[in-house]
Scaffold this motif. Structure first.
Motif, PDB file in Angstrom:
ATOM      1  N   PHE A 118      36.753  40.990  43.954  1.00 11.74           N
ATOM      2  CA  PHE A 118      37.377  41.567  45.201  1.00 11.74           C
ATOM      3  C   PHE A 118      37.352  42.337  45.399  1.00 11.74           C
ATOM      4  N   GLY A 119      36.679  42.111  47.230  1.00 11.36           N
ATOM      5  CA  GLY A 119      36.260  43.208  47.838  1.00 11.36           C
ATOM      6  C   GLY A 119      34.922  43.998  48.024  1.00 11.36           C
ATOM      7  N   PRO A 178      25.255  38.389  30.918  1.00 14.46           N
ATOM      8  CA  PRO A 178      24.492  37.153  30.553  1.00 14.46           C
ATOM      9  C   PRO A 178      24.533  35.959  30.375  1.00 14.46           C
ATOM     10  N   GLY A 179      25.748  35.864  30.765  1.00 14.74           N
ATOM     11  CA  GLY A 179      26.153  34.608  31.146  1.00 14.74           C
ATOM     12  C   GLY A 179      25.728  33.246  32.394  1.00 14.74           C
ATOM     13  N   SER A 180      26.779  32.611  32.093  1.00 13.24           N
ATOM     14  CA  SER A 180      26.614  31.173  33.259  1.00 13.24           C
ATOM     15  C   SER A 180      27.334  30.743  33.629  1.00 13.24           C
ATOM     16  N   ALA A 181      28.631  31.975  34.108  1.00 15.67           N
ATOM     17  CA  ALA A 181      29.849  31.539  34.858  1.00 15.67           C
ATOM     18  C   ALA A 181      29.984  31.863  36.427  1.00 15.67           C
ATOM     19  N   ARG A 182      30.334  30.706  36.905  1.00 17.43           N
ATOM     20  CA  ARG A 182      30.279  30.448  38.655  1.00 17.43           C
ATOM     21  C   ARG A 182      30.800  31.963  39.127  1.00 17.43           C
ATOM     22  N   VAL A 183      29.941  33.029  39.627  1.00 22.48           N
ATOM     23  CA  VAL A 183      30.320  33.923  40.632  1.00 22.48           C
ATOM     24  C   VAL A 183      30.816  33.657  41.745  1.00 22.48           C
ATOM     25  N   LEU A 184      31.929  34.130  41.933  1.00 21.38           N
ATOM     26  CA  LEU A 184      32.707  33.620  43.968  1.00 21.38           C
ATOM     27  C   LEU A 184      32.953  35.300  44.646  1.00 21.38           C
ATOM     28  N   ASP A 185      33.297  34.798  45.816  1.00 25.39           N
ATOM     29  CA  ASP A 185      33.806  36.226  45.843  1.00 25.39           C
ATOM     30  C   ASP A 185      34.845  36.428  47.045  1.00 25.39           C
ATOM     31  N   CYS A 186      35.125  37.294  47.384  1.00 25.23           N
ATOM     32  CA  CYS A 186      36.594  37.518  48.782  1.00 25.23           C
ATOM     33  C   CYS A 186      36.691  38.640  48.838  1.00 25.23           C
ATOM     34  N   HIS A 187      37.713  39.046  50.021  1.00 25.43           N
ATOM     35  CA  HIS A 187      37.874  40.176  50.127  1.00 25.43           C
ATOM     36  C   HIS A 187      39.201  40.043  49.615  1.00 25.43           C
ATOM     37  N   LEU A 188      39.757  41.650  49.631  1.00 21.48           N
ATOM     38  CA  LEU A 188      40.935  41.859  48.165  1.00 21.48           C
ATOM     39  C   LEU A 188      42.259  42.227  49.395  1.00 21.48           C
TER      40      LEU A 188
END
Length: 271
Positions: free
Chosen positions: A212-213, A226-236
């Motif tokens: 966030f942000g 170190p993992g494989s989780a999906r990384v998303l992003d957006c504004h706060l």
């Protein structure tokens, strides 16, 4: 000059020792019957997720129908006590206490016990503690969807609208201690690498990470994930984009982007 340096070192050591004692007393209050030496050992060596049998957050008796519930100081005190005793968040809050001691920071915001904690499949990453939990509170501070502020209220409603249950979430900061300036620096985030590593060791079920942000997004490259989780992003959510009294977002693209990102996170977890 040498004497000044020695005096500075002594002051820093005494400050850390005082913070450690306060954290140990807090631990004793949350764990009746714990001796002071045992409490000191507990905050110095946070348990791993494998040391806990996590109780589901749905076992809690609260109902989350309205935001800003932590305006009630009595409820905030109760939540803070549970933050160190609830099995799903106690390991993470032991890490929070450790960071407070090592960085000489008092009253670090604890992870709300209504979050999923070590059972979480979604990690919310924000900027730094003072950006998301009121640093002026005299009582305990919490990183919570129920805080009495506009951003927490937005997050409360957005997660509900997009189908993200709080029991699937835990929250963190790209700089897990207060930044010296308005925004965390790359050096501060790099300095916190070992804390991030400890956190990830406590989150074996992680599937999605939401940044966030701008600060969280910009500094994520310095975080040793170190993992494989999906990384998303957006504004706060903020006063710059949230809907006004007329219900129309001040920045529609930004607001819709937040909604879409959280909806995608919910879909990834459900799928």
């Amino acid at each position: 000059m040498r004497g000044v340096a020695l005096n500075s070192d002594w002051t820093e050591a005494m400050t850390k020792n005082s913070a450690k004692k306060r954290a140990a007393r807090d631990y004793q209050a949350a764990h009746p019957g714990t001796t002071f030496p045992a409490a000191l050992r507990a905050i110095e060596s946070p348990a791993t997720a494998a040391d806990y049998i996590a109780a589901p957050a749905s076992a809690e008796t609260e109902h989350f129908t309205e935001p800003r519930r932590l305006a009630d100081n009595r409820l905030r005190e109760q939540r803070a006590q549970r933050a160190r005793s609830s099995k799903q968040v106690a390991p993470i809050n032991a890490l929070v206490d450790k960071i407070g001691v090592e960085q000489s920071v008092t009253n670090m915001p604890l992870i709300d016990p209504t979050f999923g904690g070590i059972n979480a499949t979604v990690l919310f990453v924000l900027k730094a503690p003072e950006a998301d939990a009121n640093p002026n509170l005299s009582g305990p501070r919490l990183l919570s969807l129920d805080n009495d502020d506009d951003t927490a209220q937005d997050m409360f409603r957005l997660t509900a609208e997009t189908g993200l249950d709080r029991s699937s979430i835990t929250a963190w900061n790209v700089c897990p201690f207060p930044a010296e300036g308005k925004n965390p620096t790359a050096a501060e985030v790099k300095r916190s690498a070992r804390y991030h590593s400890e956190l990830f060791s406590l989150l074996p079920h992680l599937q999605v990470i939401v940044l966030f942000g701008d600060d969280a997004k910009r500094h994520w490259k310095h975080v040793p994930y170190p993992g494989s989780a999906r990384v998303l992003d957006c504004h706060l959510p903020s006063r710059w984009n949230r809907p006004g009294k007329d219900g129309v977002p001040r920045d529609r693209d930004s607001w819709v982007g937040i909604q879409s990102t959280l909806a995608e996170a919910a879909k990834l977890v459900d799928g």
